[in-house]
Design a protein around this motif. Structure first.
Motif, PDB file in Angstrom:
ATOM      1  N   GLY A 152       0.875  -1.126  -0.065  1.00 35.54           N
ATOM      2  CA  GLY A 152      -0.045  -0.028  -0.047  1.00 35.54           C
ATOM      3  C   GLY A 152       0.770   1.180   0.088  1.00 35.54           C
ATOM      4  N   ALA A 153       1.937   1.501   0.596  1.00 38.64           N
ATOM      5  CA  ALA A 153       2.721   2.407   0.835  1.00 38.64           C
ATOM      6  C   ALA A 153       4.028   2.503  -0.258  1.00 38.64           C
ATOM      7  CB  ALA A 153       3.235   2.738   2.312  1.00 38.64           C
ATOM      8  N   ALA A 154       4.110   1.116  -0.761  1.00 41.42           N
ATOM      9  CA  ALA A 154       5.390   1.322  -1.965  1.00 41.42           C
ATOM     10  C   ALA A 154       5.226   2.312  -3.051  1.00 41.42           C
ATOM     11  CB  ALA A 154       5.284  -0.329  -2.531  1.00 41.42           C
ATOM     12  N   VAL A 155       6.267   2.827  -3.696  1.00 42.86           N
ATOM     13  CA  VAL A 155       6.407   3.690  -4.688  1.00 42.86           C
ATOM     14  C   VAL A 155       7.016   2.951  -5.685  1.00 42.86           C
ATOM     15  CG1 VAL A 155       6.275   5.606  -3.064  1.00 42.86           C
ATOM     16  CG2 VAL A 155       8.462   4.725  -3.733  1.00 42.86           C
ATOM     17  N   ALA A 156       6.941   3.507  -6.765  1.00 40.37           N
ATOM     18  CA  ALA A 156       7.865   3.021  -8.052  1.00 40.37           C
ATOM     19  C   ALA A 156       9.164   3.141  -8.019  1.00 40.37           C
ATOM     20  CB  ALA A 156       7.250   4.035  -9.355  1.00 40.37           C
ATOM     21  N   GLU A 157       9.996   2.488  -8.212  1.00 39.40           N
ATOM     22  CA  GLU A 157      11.366   2.270  -8.442  1.00 39.40           C
ATOM     23  C   GLU A 157      11.917   3.230  -9.449  1.00 39.40           C
ATOM     24  OE1 GLU A 157      14.430   1.368  -6.367  1.00 39.40           O
ATOM     25  OE2 GLU A 157      13.461  -0.428  -6.531  1.00 39.40           O
ATOM     26  N   LEU A 191      14.615  -9.210   6.959  1.00 37.20           N
ATOM     27  CA  LEU A 191      15.289  -9.903   6.171  1.00 37.20           C
ATOM     28  C   LEU A 191      15.617  -9.127   4.833  1.00 37.20           C
ATOM     29  CD1 LEU A 191      16.721 -12.750   5.720  1.00 37.20           C
ATOM     30  CD2 LEU A 191      14.664 -13.519   4.383  1.00 37.20           C
ATOM     31  N   ILE A 192      14.671  -8.481   4.241  1.00 41.27           N
ATOM     32  CA  ILE A 192      14.843  -8.113   2.891  1.00 41.27           C
ATOM     33  C   ILE A 192      15.497  -6.282   2.929  1.00 41.27           C
ATOM     34  CG2 ILE A 192      13.506  -7.110   0.777  1.00 41.27           C
ATOM     35  CD1 ILE A 192      13.848 -10.033   0.968  1.00 41.27           C
ATOM     36  N   ALA A 193      15.165  -5.971   4.110  1.00 46.25           N
ATOM     37  CA  ALA A 193      16.076  -4.744   4.232  1.00 46.25           C
ATOM     38  C   ALA A 193      17.631  -5.160   4.636  1.00 46.25           C
ATOM     39  CB  ALA A 193      15.447  -4.055   5.518  1.00 46.25           C
ATOM     40  N   GLY A 194      18.114  -6.162   5.241  1.00 47.25           N
ATOM     41  CA  GLY A 194      19.236  -6.484   5.115  1.00 47.25           C
ATOM     42  C   GLY A 194      20.034  -6.573   3.906  1.00 47.25           C
ATOM     43  N   ALA A 230      12.198   1.612   2.830  1.00 46.77           N
ATOM     44  CA  ALA A 230      11.603   2.453   2.277  1.00 46.77           C
ATOM     45  C   ALA A 230      11.194   1.891   0.863  1.00 46.77           C
ATOM     46  CB  ALA A 230      12.286   3.651   1.763  1.00 46.77           C
ATOM     47  N   TRP A 231      10.073   1.107   1.080  1.00 51.19           N
ATOM     48  CA  TRP A 231       9.745   0.147   0.317  1.00 51.19           C
ATOM     49  C   TRP A 231       9.303   0.458  -1.349  1.00 51.19           C
ATOM     50  CZ3 TRP A 231      12.006  -3.702   1.863  1.00 51.19           C
ATOM     51  CH2 TRP A 231      12.366  -3.738   3.229  1.00 51.19           C
ATOM     52  N   THR A 232       9.633   0.067  -2.521  1.00 49.57           N
ATOM     53  CA  THR A 232       9.246   0.333  -3.794  1.00 49.57           C
ATOM     54  C   THR A 232       8.550  -0.961  -4.165  1.00 49.57           C
ATOM     55  OG1 THR A 232      11.272  -0.798  -5.065  1.00 49.57           O
ATOM     56  CG2 THR A 232      11.459   1.556  -4.066  1.00 49.57           C
ATOM     57  N   LEU A 233       7.871  -0.803  -5.524  1.00 54.17           N
ATOM     58  CA  LEU A 233       7.004  -1.811  -6.235  1.00 54.17           C
ATOM     59  C   LEU A 233       7.907  -3.008  -6.621  1.00 54.17           C
ATOM     60  CD1 LEU A 233       4.624   0.214  -8.294  1.00 54.17           C
ATOM     61  CD2 LEU A 233       4.328  -0.824  -6.006  1.00 54.17           C
ATOM     62  N   SER A 234       9.157  -2.506  -6.915  1.00 55.67           N
ATOM     63  CA  SER A 234      10.167  -3.832  -7.134  1.00 55.67           C
ATOM     64  C   SER A 234      10.627  -4.511  -5.944  1.00 55.67           C
ATOM     65  CB  SER A 234      11.329  -3.100  -7.749  1.00 55.67           C
ATOM     66  OG  SER A 234      11.150  -2.284  -8.946  1.00 55.67           O
ATOM     67  N   ASP A 235      10.346  -4.111  -4.704  1.00 57.53           N
ATOM     68  CA  ASP A 235      10.791  -4.712  -3.587  1.00 57.53           C
ATOM     69  C   ASP A 235       9.552  -5.875  -3.229  1.00 57.53           C
ATOM     70  OD1 ASP A 235      13.056  -3.499  -2.928  1.00 57.53           O
ATOM     71  OD2 ASP A 235      11.864  -2.022  -1.736  1.00 57.53           O
ATOM     72  N   LEU A 236       8.426  -5.722  -3.775  1.00 58.40           N
ATOM     73  CA  LEU A 236       7.200  -6.642  -3.171  1.00 58.40           C
ATOM     74  C   LEU A 236       7.469  -8.135  -3.567  1.00 58.40           C
ATOM     75  CD1 LEU A 236       4.092  -4.276  -4.118  1.00 58.40           C
ATOM     76  CD2 LEU A 236       5.674  -4.179  -2.051  1.00 58.40           C
TER      77      LEU A 236
END
Length: 749
Positions: free
Chosen positions: A300-305, A436-439, A469-475
């Motif tokens: 919901g809060a993710a933005v485009a890369e 984990l992914i932030a790592g 700071a999540w992006t759509l590519s992180d999902l």
């Protein structure tokens, strides 16, 4: 849309139908007076009267049955679940009846050699005697209605299709496949039912087109559900309509799909709002509908890369596989022995004991849930060494999430031992997906270890100052991590539920024993409380109260994906993980892929993990006028010379206009005044000021990306050259232009 005199489609009791044919269901305009003769419509009028009468009867019966069910308490969890399922089923049917009156009848067909018409409906309907009044459009018996052509009549003598408006027939069309099948030619209008519907004004929601489904579309709708079926076609070919109708068909005809459920994935919330009315109109309201970002809590809060190179690296399915490597890296058995003091003897827990405990994890168990299995195995290993049997009793939980038996015993002693607890935390730590992914984005060393194919430059590109700071590519990575890890608190909650259930069983056993002991009846009826069936019923009730899993987590029996040409390899992994059977309907157009699509559908899908893949192509553009396509086609061919541009079958005589930006508002106002129905859309790049158009109810303002899959009567394209260069810019212009069903205006400064 709610019509005057119609029941509320959300109501499930007290529904009455008033859409009966009084005095006539046919409300044809003067220009169609020749079709309104009694000889042509008398049989229909009689049949519609029967439909209306039986819908009233069915409504009353359903409402009465629902009232009865709501008073049923249910003596077990299973009975409660069955009652609720039946309430949902009957409520769904009642809403479908409430949504339509006699206009749930799509048309009729007359078999060759017969004079008796067969009527096709949105669902089946019989009278009190069992006489069939309507055949469900999804049944095999209805196939000829949709599949017959003049080259292949499929056993039909004639076919009639209706156009309904507010519960009245405002036009109908007859097609004859057998000479002499209709006595008069007054209503003959070969194939025009479909063509006539193309120019109708658009509304904020897509309408189903059941009565005018074409033979090539119907073949795709009824295709087998095994494997992946790609519905490939350019703008206006009806891909989305076919996918939605196919969803309803599979839920009706395929028991596996009906039992396992369907997930429908669209490109944007605007798109989902546009199509959300179609499936309920087809009698299906159980489909889970979402966008890709909704599959992950952080979406919901993710933005485009913003960095194309970073987005490209994260689009790889291989990087998704690094999640497993990172979790495996965290699961490390101690290399040194641990001494535990117990009242019975000191025990030495060797590294081999930890390895044995690790091996006890059931395959497929998420990491965090598996921690409890490792712990229990370790306790059993130590108990065996001491020759002890574990005591049973209600459990407590410490800060580590480890079990301590309140009645005493080895489990509590081990959990209280700081060395053992610390060793478990190091060997099998509780992990969060976001951590984990932030790592990955904060520790170059970790990323190099789990993704050794990345070079030093790539690893550096993926690092960022704010790792979460999540992006759509992180999902896709977050989704894979959540699936691999599971809920860190799930094991604690599961053990607490088990302890509470054990305590409840003990309490019930005590109450049962007291009742039996005090029973002085002649038949000793209380002894039945020992029966296995009753004990099972009591336990089932507790089971039924557990919290249901995330509705979007799956698994699903079938997944439908629209605008699928835009999905990255990593995003495909999110969907494949939710559908083990690999049963998909995949809708897309390679020419509308903003990042380009150089492979074939088979090559792309087989590479990301599909096995069986079939491709069905649609090459006729039913939506976009030829005048608009004449301008749009060169735009896409300049970037993609081999683009599959569909052939438009409709000319409306309205040329593409060009206008100055200063005229934009006045153009919109003028169009709205001259068109009491229909929707207009201003399509512009990011940063466009949409405020001046907020005062118009029938005007949307969208970017080219958000306009995908939608359609509007009027499209005003603002500064199309500003959309960018290369394939992405050309695709954005092509997509935006082909949203128009009536008129296109190109607006420049």
């Amino acid at each position: 849309m709610a019509h005057t005199g119609r029941p509320n489609p959300d109501s499930t009791s007290g529904v009455t139908l008033s859409a009966r044919p009084t005095p006539s269901a046919f409300d044809l305009p003067e220009r169609l007076a020749a079709k309104n003769t009694p000889a042509l419509i008398a049989a229909d009028e009689r049949h519609f009267a029967e439909i209306a009468r039986n819908l009233d009867r069915m409504t009353a019966e359903l409402a009465a049955r629902l009232d009865e069910l709501r008073l049923v308490r249910g003596d077990s969890g299973r009975e409660v679940a069955e009652r609720d399922d039946e309430i949902r089923r009957l409520s769904s049917r009642l809403r479908a009846i409430g949504r339509y009156g006699i206009d749930l009848c799509l048309g009729r067909m007359v078999p060759a050699g017969s004079s008796e018409p067969i009527y096709i409906g949105r669902f089946g309907l019989t009278d009190e005697t069992g006489k069939r009044l309507l055949i469900d459009w999804r049944s095999p018996a209805a196939e000829p209605f949709f599949g017959a052509t003049h080259a292949h009549p499929d056993g039909l003598a004639s076919r009639r299709r209706y156009r309904w408006t507010l519960g009245r027939i405002t036009d109908y069309w007859d097609e004859v496949f057998e000479e002499g099948a209709i006595d008069t030619s007054a209503s003959l209008d070969d194939q025009s039912a479909f063509v006539a519907s193309l120019g109708a004004s658009r509304s904020p929601r897509m309408r189903d087109v059941l009565s005018t489904i074409q033979a090539d579309q119907d073949a795709i709708i009824r295709a087998d559900s095994r494997g992946a079926l790609v519905v490939d076609g350019g703008p206006g070919t009806g891909k989305t309509v076919v996918a939605l109708h196919r969803t309803a068909y599979l839920l009706y005809s395929d028991a596996r799909v009906s039992a396992g459920g369907v997930l429908f994935v669209g490109p944007s919330t605007a798109y989902l709002a546009y199509v959300e009315d179609v499936l309920p109109s087809l009698g299906e309201d159980s489909v889970q509908v979402c966008t890709l970002r909704e599959l992950v809590a952080e979406g919901g809060a993710a933005v485009a890369e913003t960095d194309a190179a970073v987005a490209s690296l994260k689009s790889s399915a291989r990087l998704v596989s690094a999640v497993d490597a990172a979790v495996d890296l965290a699961e490390r058995a101690p290399r040194a022995a641990t001494i535990v003091e117990t009242p019975w003897a000191d025990v030495r827990i060797e590294p081999a004991d930890w390895q044995e405990a690790f091996a006890a994890v059931e395959p497929g168990t998420p990491h965090n849930q598996a921690r409890e299995q490792v712990w229990q195995a370790l306790v059993e290993i130590v108990a065996d060494r001491l020759g002890l049997e574990q005591e049973e009793g209600p459990d407590e939980f410490d800060a580590y999430g480890l079990t301590r038996q309140a009645s005493g015993g080895l489990g509590r002693l081990l959990a209280a031992d700081e060395q053992v607890a610390a060793a478990l935390s190091r060997a099998w730590p509780l992990l969060g997906a976001t951590d984990l992914i932030a790592g990955f984005w904060s520790s170059p060393e970790l990323l190099r270890r789990v993704a050794p194919w990345l070079d030093q430059e790539d690893v550096a590109k993926l690092q960022r100052r704010t790792p979460q700071a999540w992006t759509l590519s992180d999902l896709p990575l977050l989704d894979a991590a959540q699936r691999r890890l599971g809920d860190p608190d799930a094991a604690v909650r599961a053990r607490r539920r088990e302890a509470e259930a054990a305590a409840e069983r003990a309490r019930r056993a005590e109450v049962t024993a007291d009742l039996i002991a005090s029973d002085d009846s002649e038949m000793r009826v209380m002894s039945m409380l020992r029966g296995q069936d009753l004990r099972a019923a009591l336990e089932e009730e507790a089971e039924a109260l557990r919290v249901a899993p995330d509705a979007l987590a799956g698994p699903f029996a079938h997944i439908v994906v629209d605008e699928a040409q835009e999905l990255t390899d990593a995003e495909w992994q999110m969907l494949l993980a939710r559908c083990p059977s690999r049963s998909f309907t995949i809708v897309g157009d390679r020419a509308q892929a903003r990042r380009g699509f150089r492979e074939s559908w088979n090559e792309r899908l087989e590479r990301v993990g599909f096995g069986r893949v079939a491709v069905a192509s649609l090459g006729v553009n039913y939506r976009t006028p030829a005048e608009v396509m004449a301008v749009a086609e060169p735009v896409i061919r300049a970037a993609l010379p081999d683009a599959n541009v569909p052939v438009s079958i409709r000319e409306n005589g309205v040329p593409v206009m060009r206008a100055d930006a200063a005229e934009l508002e006045s153009l919109v106002e003028t169009w709205l005044l001259g068109h009491p129905e229909g929707i207009a859309c201003v399509i512009a790049g990011a940063g466009f000021d949409a405020a001046p158009f907020d005062r118009f109810d029938r005007v949307r303002v969208l970017t080219p990306e958000l306009s995908k899959g939608l359609e509007f009567d009027l499209v005003l394209l603002v500064e199309p050259e500003s959309f960018g260069d290369g394939i992405a810019g050309a695709v954005d212009r092509y997509v935006a232009m082909t949203r128009a069903t009536q008129q296109l205006v190109l607006v420049t400064a």
